[in-house]
Write an enzyme that holds these catalytic residues in place. Structure first.
Site, PDB file in Angstrom:
ATOM      1  N   LYS A  74       0.849  -1.191   0.000  1.00  8.75           N
ATOM      2  CA  LYS A  74       0.000   0.000   0.000  1.00  8.75           C
ATOM      3  C   LYS A  74       0.888   1.246   0.000  1.00  8.75           C
ATOM      4  CE  LYS A  74      -3.924   1.930   2.656  1.00  8.75           C
ATOM      5  NZ  LYS A  74      -4.768   1.781   3.865  1.00  8.75           N
ATOM      6  N   SER A 149      -9.729   1.731   2.806  1.00  8.09           N
ATOM      7  CA  SER A 149      -8.894   2.480   1.913  1.00  8.09           C
ATOM      8  C   SER A 149      -7.845   1.663   1.165  1.00  8.09           C
ATOM      9  CB  SER A 149      -8.173   3.569   2.709  1.00  8.09           C
ATOM     10  OG  SER A 149      -7.307   2.985   3.667  1.00  8.09           O
ATOM     11  N   SER A 173      -9.865  -0.622   7.002  1.00  6.73           N
ATOM     12  CA  SER A 173      -9.281  -0.509   5.659  1.00  6.73           C
ATOM     13  C   SER A 173      -8.577  -1.739   5.126  1.00  6.73           C
ATOM     14  CB  SER A 173      -8.310   0.658   5.609  1.00  6.73           C
ATOM     15  OG  SER A 173      -9.032   1.839   5.427  1.00  6.73           O
TER      16      SER A 173
HETATM   17  N1  GLN Z   1     -13.015   3.941   6.019  1.00 12.41           N
HETATM   18  C1  GLN Z   1     -12.538   4.420   7.268  1.00 12.41           C
HETATM   19  C2  GLN Z   1     -12.208   5.893   7.142  1.00 12.41           C
HETATM   20  O1  GLN Z   1     -12.537   6.438   6.173  1.00 12.41           O
HETATM   21  C3  GLN Z   1     -11.361   3.618   7.709  1.00 12.41           C
HETATM   22  C4  GLN Z   1     -10.121   3.958   6.989  1.00 12.41           C
HETATM   23  C5  GLN Z   1      -8.947   3.132   7.399  1.00 12.41           C
HETATM   24  O2  GLN Z   1      -9.084   2.108   8.052  1.00 12.41           O
HETATM   25  N2  GLN Z   1      -7.769   3.613   7.029  1.00 12.41           N
HETATM   26  O3  GLN Z   1     -11.660   6.502   7.997  1.00 12.41           O
END
Ligand code: GLN
Length: 487
Positions: A74, A149, A173
């Site tokens: 990532k 994400s 994420s």
């Molecule tokens: N979707 C969640 C957010 O927007 C979690 C994101 C993540 O785990 N990095 O914050």
């Protein structure tokens, strides 16, 4: 194919590391134009690594455990000398002068970096659509999102564009994109894995973990990346057990808790619910005992998270001021307008929204009413979990209330987007290890995820239950059919 199967082929000389790598790159070339999981490809360096490993293998040298296994990373994990953008204009030209601990450990174990994968900007999002460099598509249906994400890392594994990958999980994420893409995604206990070199989003929640085709592959990767790190003071100095040794042991007598509140959610798709309940029945048929438990504060996780995470993000992202590194505006009149304009141009709308919410929640007069209150609710959520773990070993919920949604469908509705993490966020707030694995498909043929949560540092039993389920349920008999892209 699993990592173990590839390693066997490599060891037997049926295939060389270079051949394997070339095959992956040619697949990327033919498919990734439609999936767009990668932001950066590392062909030249990967090739010379593969050649070195092949030479060492033919010279009969002892090789590290993952020698020749191609990984995608990532793009919020720093890779020395290789661009690390966080999918943000702010870091578009950032080339880290150092390597993150997790990636360093992977390379020491013989892993090869194929490339860096797309994410929501600064890991803020649930669909990989907030990336400044374009969205990633879901390999099962390219008109849908891969989740986020870490959508690029999940899609790359699902469509066979790497053997395994790393993501980060602040509120879901890793698990939510794993669920949307039909792969395994593991968020370890907070502190199990070093975050040194992970570009910070919300420091009390962030954790790095693997995506893989199977639970056993995820265990192999966890084995390599876990353990104390003098560079990260939040990293636990606890021994790393053997995560692979117990996988095949039976789970009879295990107590599995179904969190009542999760199955009663309004937004939960009936197919997701039924498929998860069937998965629970399968665990029961393997000798586990099913127990209904109540975690009344579980559903408050989302509102708690959306105070704590933006608050921490607003502090972490203050470093991007146009002075030290990252994007700098052309504005030369004075420091304040230069910084303001750098941040207004360098950050996309979702990141700006989070900074605004966080700054507000922490501001004088509101800190107690919002941030401190959220921390108190966080403690209550952790207590719910601890109470549940007095009577069960592992908790079970769906990973996400729905399967992958259409690209663009939540664009103007951030709250709808936030709700897709309803079931994953509580494990982050409590620092617990949690895994998502495929448990079936909806009527459109989209994968459905099963989430298991364990107590702190109980990754071993978490992986054991997940592996036993995977072996007996045999859900992933086929990969997404990407041939439509090739034709
Ligand atoms: N979707 C969640 C957010 O927007 C979690 C994101 C993540 O785990 N990095 O914050």
């Amino acid at each position: 194919m699993t990592i173990a199967e590839w390693l066997r082929k490599l060891r037997n000389g049926e295939v060389s590391s270079l051949e394997l790598l070339n095959e992956q790159f040619s697949r990327i070339k033919s498919i990734d134009g439609s999936i767009r999981s990668y932001l950066y490809l590392n062909y030249e360096q990967a090739k010379s690594e593969a050649i070195k490993i092949d030479e060492a293998r033919s010279a009969g040298e002892d090789l590290p455990p993952l020698a020749g296994v191609p990984f995608a990373i990532k793009d919020n994990l720093c890779t020395k000398g290789i661009p690390t953008t966080c999918s943000s204009r702010m870091l578009e030209n950032f080339v880290p002068p150092y390597e993150s601990t997790v990636t360093k450990r992977l390379w020491q174990a013989g892993g090869i970096l194929i490339g860096k994968t797309n994410l929501d900007e600064f890991a803020m999002g649930s669909s990989t659509e907030t990336s400044a460099f374009g969205a990633t598509a879901n390999p099962w249906d390219v008109s849908r999102v891969p989740g986020g994400s870490s959508g690029g890392s999940a899609a790359a594994v699902a469509s066979g564009l790497c053997m395994a990958s790393l993501g980060s999980d602040t509120g879901g994420s890793i698990r939510q994109p794993a669920s949307f893409c039909g792969v395994v995604g593991l968020k370890p206990t907070y502190g199990r894995v070093s975050r040194w070199g992970l570009i910070a989003f919300a420091s009390s929640l962030d954790q790095v973990g693997p995506f893989a085709n199977t639970v056993a592959d995820a265990a192999e990767v966890l084995q390599v990346i876990s353990g104390a790190d003098s560079k990260d003071s939040t990293c636990l100095d606890e021994p790393v057990p053997n995560y692979v040794a117990n996988l095949s042991k039976p789970i009879s007598g295990f107590r599995i808790g179904l969190i009542k509140e999760c199955f009663e959610q309004n937004g939960l798709s009936p197919e997701v619910k039924e498929t998860n309940l069937r998965a629970a029945d399968m665990l029961q048929s393997l000798g586990a005992e099913l127990i209904e438990v109540s975690c009344p504060r579980f559903v408050d996780g989302i509102s708690t998270y959306y105070l704590i995470a933006p608050s921490e993000a607003s502090a972490n992202l203050a470093r991007y001021d146009g002075v030290k590194y990252g994007y700098r505006s052309e504005e030369k009149d004075n420091l304040l307008s230069m910084t303001t304009l750098s941040r207004a141009t360098g950050f996309g709308p979702e990141v700006q929204r989070r900074i605004l919410i966080g700054t507000y929640a922490l501001s004088a007069g509101y800190g107690d009413a919002y941030y401190k209150k959220a921390q108190q609710v966080r403690t209550l959520i952790s207590r719910d979990f601890q109470k549940a773990f007095e009577c069960v070993d592992i908790l079970l919920t769906p990973t996400s209330p729905t399967t992958a949604f259409k690209a663009g469908s939540h664009k103007d509705d951030p709250l709808q987007m936030y709700l897709s993490d309803l079931l994953t966020i509580p494990a982050n707030l409590a620092g617990l290890p949690s895994i998502s694995l495929p448990c079936g498909f909806d009527n459109l043929g989209l994968p459905i995820g099963l989430q298991l949560i364990a107590n702190v540092l109980d990754e071993n039993r978490l992986l054991q239950v997940a592996h036993q389920y995977e072996q007996h349920a045999e859900i992933m008999k086929h990969a997404p059919n990407n041939d439509f892209i090739l034709n």
